[in-house]
Enzyme design. Structure first.
Site, mmCIF file in Angstrom:
data_model
loop_
_atom_site.group_PDB
_atom_site.id
_atom_site.type_symbol
_atom_site.label_atom_id
_atom_site.label_comp_id
_atom_site.label_asym_id
_atom_site.label_seq_id
_atom_site.Cartn_x
_atom_site.Cartn_y
_atom_site.Cartn_z
ATOM 1 N N HIS A 231 1.983 -2.164 -16.875
ATOM 2 C CA HIS A 231 0.989 -2.011 -16.015
ATOM 3 C C HIS A 231 0.745 -0.867 -15.320
ATOM 4 C CE1 HIS A 231 -2.234 -3.106 -13.126
ATOM 5 N NE2 HIS A 231 -1.213 -3.203 -12.125
ATOM 6 N N ASP B 124 3.147 -6.109 -4.962
ATOM 7 C CA ASP B 124 1.781 -5.339 -5.122
ATOM 8 C C ASP B 124 1.163 -4.242 -4.111
ATOM 9 O OD1 ASP B 124 -0.720 -5.228 -6.462
ATOM 10 O OD2 ASP B 124 -1.344 -7.205 -5.826
#
Length: 311
Positions: free
Chosen positions: A222, A149
């Site tokens: 995403h 992330d």
């Protein structure tokens, strides 16, 4: 006098506590807020002197309603407002209340635990704790979903550029817009996907964190929707400090999304892409496995402003 920002551009640390508070109506509230601003400054000075290598910090953000209630300087920051929900055909970026937000981080959990105690001791008689999340670094900066992330985060001087307000709002230069969301992940459904299917949802390889080429990457992945550009093709970024959290015994697993930005318009455009889609209806596939349950906008004043607020 030079402008000193709060530590909005610090990199994510190993341990984090996020707290959101709702202020009560109390005649002593302004006095308490003065003490709180002084406390935040003191906490940062103390951990810097005592634990120089811990990368410890406390960042405080103030919400729109709190800004008015505390009668802070007007006009207020240009983009500070109550966040309005973004409703797509299937998923909604909800709007939830919050007056004060605290972002505590350090490599040693004891440091932020003690900071949280001091803040809570001061606020408890005058405010309600409506959220507290203890985040942690998961392996090599991965989310609970298993993917790295924050790969697209800016680095170096770009962090200041994208995270801190510049000359466009002179009264609040050096401050930052802070937007937060709590996501809960459906891990049973997520683990039901093959690694290849998961990679298509994210737009990156799971093991090596390599972004898919544009001719392979799905348009609803995403990465495809969260990476945005301006009208003239310029790169638009935010500084993310997302942290995973979880409780295995209750099967609650999630990500606390936290973004610092020089303009909330950038974060809002990213959220619009994710929840409404680009084009409309082509929403972020990760939302089929991740439900957002909070959404609040805050303004992070500079240390100079905190000093002024402290009286």
């Amino acid at each position: 006098m030079s402008i000193e920002s709060q530590n909005v551009t610090d990199y994510p640390n190993s341990n984090t506590i996020f707290m959101v508070w709702k202020l009560n109506d109390d005649p002593k509230l302004k006095d308490v807020f003065q003490k709180l601003c002084a406390l935040v400054l003191n906490l940062n000075n103390s951990v810097f002197n005592r634990f120089l290598d811990s990368r410890a910090s406390c960042v405080m953000g103030i919400g729109y309603e709190a800004w008015k209630k505390l009668e802070l300087p007007m006009p207020m920051p240009k983009e500070l407002a109550t966040f309005e929900e973004i409703r797509g055909i299937k998923h909604t970026a909800v709007s939830t209340p919050g007056d004060l937000h605290f972002h505590l981080r350090a490599d040693n959990q004891s440091i932020i635990f003690d900071m949280a105690i001091e803040i809570s001791k001061l606020l408890n008689p005058f405010a309600e704790s409506i959220l507290e999340i203890h985040g942690f670094k998961y392996w090599d900066a991965r989310s609970i979903l298993g993917f790295v992330d924050g790969t697209e985060n800016p680095h170096g001087e770009d962090r200041d550029h994208f995270a801190k307000i510049g000359d466009e709002d002179q009264d609040f230069k050096g401050g930052s817009y802070l937007f937060v969301q709590k996501y809960l992940h459906n891990m049973d459904a997520w683990k039901g996907l093959s690694t290849e299917e998961q990679e298509k949802v994210i737009g990156r390889s799971k093991e090596n964190d390599i972004e898919m080429s544009d001719d392979v990457k799905p348009s609803n992945s995403h990465i495809a929707l969260a990476n945005i550009e301006g009208e003239n093709g310029e790169e638009l970024k935010i500084v993310r400090d997302n942290m995973p959290f979880g409780s295995p015994s209750t099967n609650e697993f999630g990500t606390y999304f936290i973004a610092y930005s020089s303009t909330f318009a950038t974060t809002k455009k990213m959220l619009t892409n994710m929840f409404i889609g680009d084009p409309v209806g082509n929403y972020d596939r990760i939302l089929d496995f991740s439900t957002v349950v909070t959404g609040t906008l805050f303004f992070v004043p500079t240390r100079n402003m905190l000093d002024e607020f402290s009286g």
